[in-house]
Write an enzyme that holds these catalytic residues in place. Structure first.
Site, short mmCIF file in Angstrom:
data_model
loop_
_atom_site.label_atom_id
_atom_site.label_comp_id
_atom_site.label_asym_id
_atom_site.label_seq_id
_atom_site.Cartn_x
_atom_site.Cartn_y
_atom_site.Cartn_z
N ASN A 69 0.82 -1.23 0.00
CA ASN A 69 0.00 0.00 0.00
C ASN A 69 0.85 1.27 0.00
OD1 ASN A 69 0.99 -0.06 2.55
ND2 ASN A 69 -1.00 -0.28 3.60
N ARG A 89 5.40 1.72 5.67
CA ARG A 89 5.37 0.86 6.87
C ARG A 89 4.99 -0.53 6.43
NH1 ARG A 89 2.85 3.83 11.36
NH2 ARG A 89 1.18 2.29 11.39
N HIS A 93 33.03 -20.22 -31.88
CA HIS A 93 32.62 -20.83 -33.16
C HIS A 93 31.40 -20.06 -33.68
CE1 HIS A 93 30.30 -24.02 -35.46
NE2 HIS A 93 31.45 -24.00 -36.08
N ASN A 94 31.32 -19.89 -35.00
CA ASN A 94 30.18 -19.14 -35.57
C ASN A 94 29.96 -17.84 -34.79
OD1 ASN A 94 29.79 -21.20 -37.39
ND2 ASN A 94 27.93 -22.01 -36.45
N GLU A 114 35.53 -16.49 -35.30
CA GLU A 114 35.35 -17.11 -36.62
C GLU A 114 34.55 -16.21 -37.54
OE1 GLU A 114 33.97 -21.37 -38.55
OE2 GLU A 114 32.92 -20.64 -36.78
N ASP A 156 32.75 -16.55 -41.32
CA ASP A 156 32.36 -17.32 -42.51
C ASP A 156 32.07 -16.35 -43.64
OD1 ASP A 156 32.49 -19.65 -41.10
OD2 ASP A 156 30.49 -20.34 -41.60
N TYR A 191 15.00 -28.99 -6.29
CA TYR A 191 14.61 -30.41 -6.42
C TYR A 191 13.14 -30.53 -6.82
CZ TYR A 191 13.32 -35.15 -5.06
OH TYR A 191 12.84 -36.42 -5.06
N ASP A 192 12.87 -31.44 -7.74
CA ASP A 192 11.49 -31.72 -8.16
C ASP A 192 11.37 -33.22 -8.35
OD1 ASP A 192 9.04 -32.00 -9.49
OD2 ASP A 192 9.22 -30.00 -10.37
#
Length: 750
Positions: free
Chosen positions: A149, A153, A305-306, A335, A337, A696-697
């Protein structure tokens, strides 16, 4: 209660203007340019924005997530609209991690400057905060989130909501007791300092208190001698421990009275334990400290890479930004190309796919600007050349004119090398890796050469090519002499065998291997691969079948000394965590010296590490004590994590191991495990230790929460905090694990 950023913002004109707000144009493409109302919120930390028509919908981001502000047309998107909006209206916010940039256009140059200056000041202020100010900001942020709100407080119901938001499902009776103790005014609400007191009680570290009690005779303070005893016994510090104990008191003890008496309180002790000085990664090894004068082949080199891709290699966006991000992460081998483009200009993209195209000229311009901002050591430009003779000549001309003196075009001292030069010798230089006509021994090159190996990556892995590309590869391709002459120490050659290389290859010749070829060689002839890599460079790249731009595990290639183990930097996950972990040492300069047994003529076989001279295995014992402020993975209200910690060892085959703690029900705020995990490490010089926290599941796969990866040789033993990183490799504020690490030689009993 005011946040440090909010107080800072009050006295600054630019930030006051930002708080009033402005209409800025958000630009996503040449055709997508929409006005949004932006403003800095009262906390001085969050920027809020929305469209005029979005109803209640809006977006926010934290200034702490912004890495840098670029002025003018310094992004591809803003460059594309340069004809419509002048540079003095444009700026770009660049975020940490893999989040996309935010390109903005102001309505006037003065307004653009207010936002550019303002955001820069906020970034600088955030970065210069001390630990106490950072913590105050964090507490204030939580207070703001929970004060629904907005009356300044907080009643008990709001506090209960806050605890859930903070990842703790606390017993209601205990929470009420803390709330009542903090509510000194007995108003039924917590105000400003009362909330700070509540937070302090909530975060009292019983785990740290116990360690403190073990060494404090009176249970109140650690004397200088007691602190020295702790440093010797637990932190395994040697001769400097008394001097260091005094330094720690001077640096971390908040009580002037305790300082005067040469003592440390529990508050000072806790501040020391959470400081970078007491982190798991030894800060001295974070700095540039290795010998940088050895041949290039003696280093692991951070490699991409790429590099041009922001996403997957079928439909991803090609971008100069991808090069900037890789170079900022310490990458030293990028890299490119290259394919024939329109108007005689070569373009860069992933051939025979739907990835977008960028100009070769723009890539090299970006390289010229960003190559040496993070590291001064050489950058290797790995060229995948698919261009016609004409456009190869254009490439050579662009490399020469844009890179100028930074491009290495002749051997150092004009001498034919017997071994590769060092990173130190090549500081500030760009090396071209590509095919070359002839060698460095010839005084001059007379003709263009016909070759069917212009692109060594395609040649090495025909499985990755489309039928169209294979047909093109069947045709003999010509290599331009102008481009060939720019290749000095990284001449690409076809790999025949280790024996052939030993007898015929020059130190400046190098081969590229697909991951499957390299892994097979590593498995079948590991010791020979190590020996080969002590003299010549090897580059390994991901299989062409990885259309989602996933990565392979780089560790098994580092185990045989491969220097350039190229990964898709745009793809987060375990493999990039290992890469970031290895290259976090030595000043993040992108070069890490290989262990001595991989640089000399000793025969090291990663499959039989116990056969090498001076072999000693070590016992690694990790007591996982507790966690602090672990991140929420499910943002649903009321959802709380069940964290577990897994420690993973990556190294030679015999060292690969994983162990995990049990999970703690409903507590991501201050879970306590006190469980010990033990490992035996045969080749510590190659091992990486990864700490992973998961939710954890029991019904499905665990959710990733955070991780930290550290080279074994950089671990500080003793009581340490591990400051967790997100999937993107960025810090998660105040989120840590508290552990006690012991490393000892393994004694074999007779």
């Amino acid at each position: 209660m005011e946040s440090p950023q909010s107080l800072f913002a009050q006295g600054d004109k630019d930030l006051q203007v930002m708080k009033a707000g402005a209409m800025l144009r958000k630009v996503k493409s040449r055709s997508w340019k929409k006005q949004r109302h932006f403003r800095l919120q009262e906390d001085g930390q969050t920027i809020w924005y929305k469209s005029r028509w979005a109803g209640t919908g809006h977006s926010t981001f934290s200034v702490a997530d912004v890495d840098v502000v670029r002025e003018g047309h310094q992004s591809e998107i803003l460059l594309s609209i340069a004809d419509e909006f002048p540079a003095d209206l444009c700026f770009t916010l660049v975020f940490r991690g893999r989040r996309s940039n935010l390109d903005l256009v102001a309505e006037s140059p003065s307004e653009a400057q207010v936002w550019i200056r303002g955001v820069r000041k906020l970034i600088q202020n955030t970065e210069s905060m001390n630990d106490k100010e950072r913590l105050d900001q964090w507490i204030w942020d939580w207070f703001q989130k929970a004060d629904k709100n907005k009356d300044g407080r907080m009643n008990f119901k709001e506090v209960r909501t806050l605890l859930k938001m903070m990842n703790v499902d606390m017993n209601e009776e205990y929470a009420l007791r803390l709330f009542t103790m903090a509510d000194k005014s007995e108003s039924g609400c917590l105000e400003n300092e009362e909330f700070v007191q509540f937070y302090k009680m909530l975060t009292e570290r019983e785990d740290v208190w116990r360690v403190f009690q073990d060494y404090s005779r009176d249970g109140q303070i650690l004397t200088l001698a007691e602190l020295e005893d702790f440093l010797k016994q637990e932190q395994q510090e040697g001769e400097r421990s008394l001097e260091h104990a005094q330094e720690l008191i001077d640096r971390y003890e908040p009580s002037e009275n305790a300082k005067k008496h040469g003592a440390m309180s529990i508050d000072g002790f806790q501040m020391y334990l959470v400081s970078p000085e007491s982190a798991v990664l030894d800060p001295q090894l974070l700095a540039l400290h290795q010998d940088m004068s050895q041949p290039l082949s003696h280093y692991f080199i951070c490699s991409s890479h790429n590099t041009y891709l922001m996403d997957d290699q079928l439909r991803g966006q090609s971008s100069q930004e991808a090069y900037i991000q890789a170079l900022k992460r310490g990458c030293r081998c990028v890299e490119v190309d290259c394919w024939d483009g329109p108007n005689g200009e070569p373009v860069v993209y992933h051939g025979h796919t739907f990835t977008s195209k960028i100009l070769f000229r723009d890539v090299i311009t970006t390289l010229a600007e960003y190559a040496f901002k993070v590291s001064e050591f050489p950058v290797i430009l790995s060229l995948e050349n698919h261009c016609s003779m004409e456009q190869q000549r254009v490439m050579a001309q662009l490399l020469d004119t844009i890179l100028g003196d930074t491009l290495l075009t002749a051997p150092l001292d004009r001498l034919v090398p017997q071994e590769l030069p060092s990173p130190q010798d090549l500081k500030g230089k760009v090396l071209l890796k590509a095919k070359k006509i002839g060698g460095l021994e010839e005084s001059e090159t007379l003709t263009d050469e016909v070759t069917d190996e212009v692109s060594d990556e395609d040649e090495a892995d025909p499985k990755s090519l489309s039928a169209e590309a294979l047909h093109l590869n069947d045709k003999k391709s010509k290599l331009s002499r102008e481009l060939s002459d720019l290749v000095v120490y990284c001449k690409s050659v076809h790999f025949h065998s280790f024996e052939y290389s030993r007898l015929h290859s020059k130190c400046y010749e190098m081969s590229s291997f697909s991951e499957s070829k390299a892994r097979k060689l590593a498995k079948d002839t590991g010791a020979e691969f190590v020996r080969h890599n002590s003299r010549q460079l090897s580059r390994v790249y991901p299989s062409g079948m990885r259309t989602d731009s996933s990565n392979y595990n780089p560790q098994e290639l580092w185990n045989v000394g491969c220097q350039i183990v190229a990964l898709n930097f745009q793809t987060a996950g375990l493999e990039m965590d290992l890469n970031d972990g290895l290259f976090s040492q030595n000043g993040c300069c992108g070069y890490v010296l290989k262990p001595d047994f991989m640089r000399n003529d000793d025969s090291f076989d990663p499959e039989r590490p116990q056969d090498r001279n001076g072999y000693t295995s070590l016992r690694l014992s990790i007591q996982v004590i507790s966690g602090q402020q672990l991140p929420k993975v499910n943002q649903k209200e009321g959802s709380i994590v069940d964290p577990l910690v897994r420690v993973e060892i990556y190294g030679v085959f015999q060292d690969q191991a994983k162990q995990e703690t049990s999970y703690i029900d409903n507590n991501g705020f201050n879970p306590l495990w006190n469980e010990t995990l033990n490992f035996i490490v045969h080749v510590p010089e190659l091992a990486l230790v990864r700490f992973v926290v998961e939710d954890y599941d029991k019904a499905s796969r665990n959710d990733f929460m955070g991780q930290f990866t550290v080279p074994f040789t950089c671990i500080q033993p003793g009581y340490r905090h591990i400051h967790l990183l997100s999937k993107d490799g960025t810090a998660i504020p105040l989120s840590s694990l508290f552990v006690n690490i012991k490393i000892s030689e393994l004694t074999t009993e007779v």
